[in-house]
Design an enzyme around this catalytic site. Sequence first.
Site, PDB file in Angstrom:
ATOM      1  N   ASP A 325      51.656  74.303  73.110  1.00  0.00           N
ATOM      2  CA  ASP A 325      50.917  75.247  73.959  1.00  0.00           C
ATOM      3  C   ASP A 325      51.840  76.254  74.644  1.00  0.00           C
ATOM      4  O   ASP A 325      53.047  76.026  74.799  1.00  0.00           O
ATOM      5  CB  ASP A 325      50.164  74.491  75.061  1.00  0.00           C
ATOM      6  CG  ASP A 325      48.959  73.736  74.526  1.00  0.00           C
ATOM      7  OD1 ASP A 325      48.814  73.647  73.293  1.00  0.00           O
ATOM      8  OD2 ASP A 325      48.178  73.238  75.346  1.00  0.00           O
ATOM      9  N   HIS A 467      54.840  71.670  74.559  1.00  0.00           N
ATOM     10  CA  HIS A 467      54.868  73.088  74.926  1.00  0.00           C
ATOM     11  C   HIS A 467      56.100  73.739  74.299  1.00  0.00           C
ATOM     12  O   HIS A 467      57.216  73.219  74.454  1.00  0.00           O
ATOM     13  CB  HIS A 467      54.908  73.259  76.445  1.00  0.00           C
ATOM     14  CG  HIS A 467      53.690  72.713  77.132  1.00  0.00           C
ATOM     15  ND1 HIS A 467      53.525  71.367  77.389  1.00  0.00           N
ATOM     16  CD2 HIS A 467      52.573  73.335  77.603  1.00  0.00           C
ATOM     17  CE1 HIS A 467      52.357  71.178  77.988  1.00  0.00           C
ATOM     18  NE2 HIS A 467      51.758  72.344  78.132  1.00  0.00           N
TER      19      HIS A 467
END
Length: 499
Positions: A325, A467
Amino acid sequence: MNESIKRSFSMKKPKFTERFPLLDIMLTCMTIVLVLCFGYFLFVFLNSSTSATSSLSVTDTIPSTIDEIESSFSGIKIVTEISNDLNAPFAIQYPQSKHIQFNDEVKKYIKTLKYNYLTDIAAYKQNHQTFPSELNISFETFEHNGIYSFVIVKNEYIGDNEGEISIHTFRLNPDTGDRITIEHVFDYHLQHLLEISQLTEERLYQDEALINHLLPEQVAIHTQPIWENFQNFALAENEIIFYFEYNKLANSEAGIPIVAIPYQTINPLLTEFLQALIVEEKTEKPNTAQSAINQQEATKNKEIRNNNVEHEEIPKQKRVALTFDDGPDPKVTTRILETLERYDAKATFFMLGSRVEYYPEIAKSVHEAGHELGNHSWTHPDLTKANNDKIASEIDRTTTIIEEVTGQKPEIFRPPYGAFNDNVLNLTDLSMILWDVDTLDWKHRNASQLLSYVKQNTRDGSIILMHDIHTSTADGLDAVLAYLAENDFQFVTISELSE
């Protein structure tokens, strides 16, 4: 008469008709020194004023977009500021409340981080023509007994310099505006502080991910029973979390050392209102994100069973979907792509539209490497607090920019923070994708802990959340992929996982 007056005047001569030469020399030297000192201080004042004014003007003239939205925590707004300036890009989020003093404290801290970032860029630029740089500031909110804890995470890199990471916390009583200190938590009791000090040190040495990176002398210093050593903390739902400074009591490979102590473990040490809350928290709250995952799993399992009817002779292989992400990022995403390629692994990248706009070539390289692209909104707001126009804009703008840059139109969407409601679902045709394995890489920034979370929680069909904006994630990914490959997991995209 005139003669007597003359005589009178002649009798009143001063004692010294002239000064000593030494006195003149001393007075002259003192005058010169005073003039030089005045000139020096005037120069310093004007130079510092000019420098401050120049820095301030640079900060103020950097183009950025500022957005403000209600959070899922009552009385708290999320401020998002994004700049795609070529010389100083940044993405910043911080909390604001109805209390002016708290707001000023948070803004002052954010402004300091931003100023230091720009100052570092100016210094680096003296010896380098072009170089990548970025500042990311995000935050997590915890609530405990009506007290909010805000954990602000800063990630900065400039050129070839080692990236800087830090965690700073604020605590707030949203009703009164009072700030909560560690003294409040333990009722100013020094014996309680001593016990917390000992327990924290023990837990640091019990952490397998930290044990080989700790610096014993520094551990002893930073866990001494001094209130100041424990001021950087958060009151989470079921535990108190202490954050220690990066590269202080452990080497840089350890990331930011974190110690979490359940309230029940230290119940007698807590102030009364925290002890009372422990009883209330024995009833588990429903996990919205996990519920959605279960719904996805139910649908997916049904499809698998249908496939098994047609292909009973083919054994089912364990599969796992790696997801990243908040990217793309020119450094971290590139490193992650290289690691994935070594293992012939495909993954899914949920991108922010604002970052795709700034790093189109990186987004394109993700697509060209055969990975799936997902929508993660434009600015990462809590969409459950946004109006319909805002929700639609956040999603649609991101879909548009991803398709324009890569040629691939995203068909899946991951809401920021995993927060969604019926309104969000009704305003998009994209499939909602959450996760069941949270590596917490944004929180610990520790390459070793990344593998630890994967080992503990991954199963067949898992969706792993990471991430691609944290260097520690890129550092630890190779070990994660090696472990999963050794345990016969097949790496698939989200769409492939549903097949």
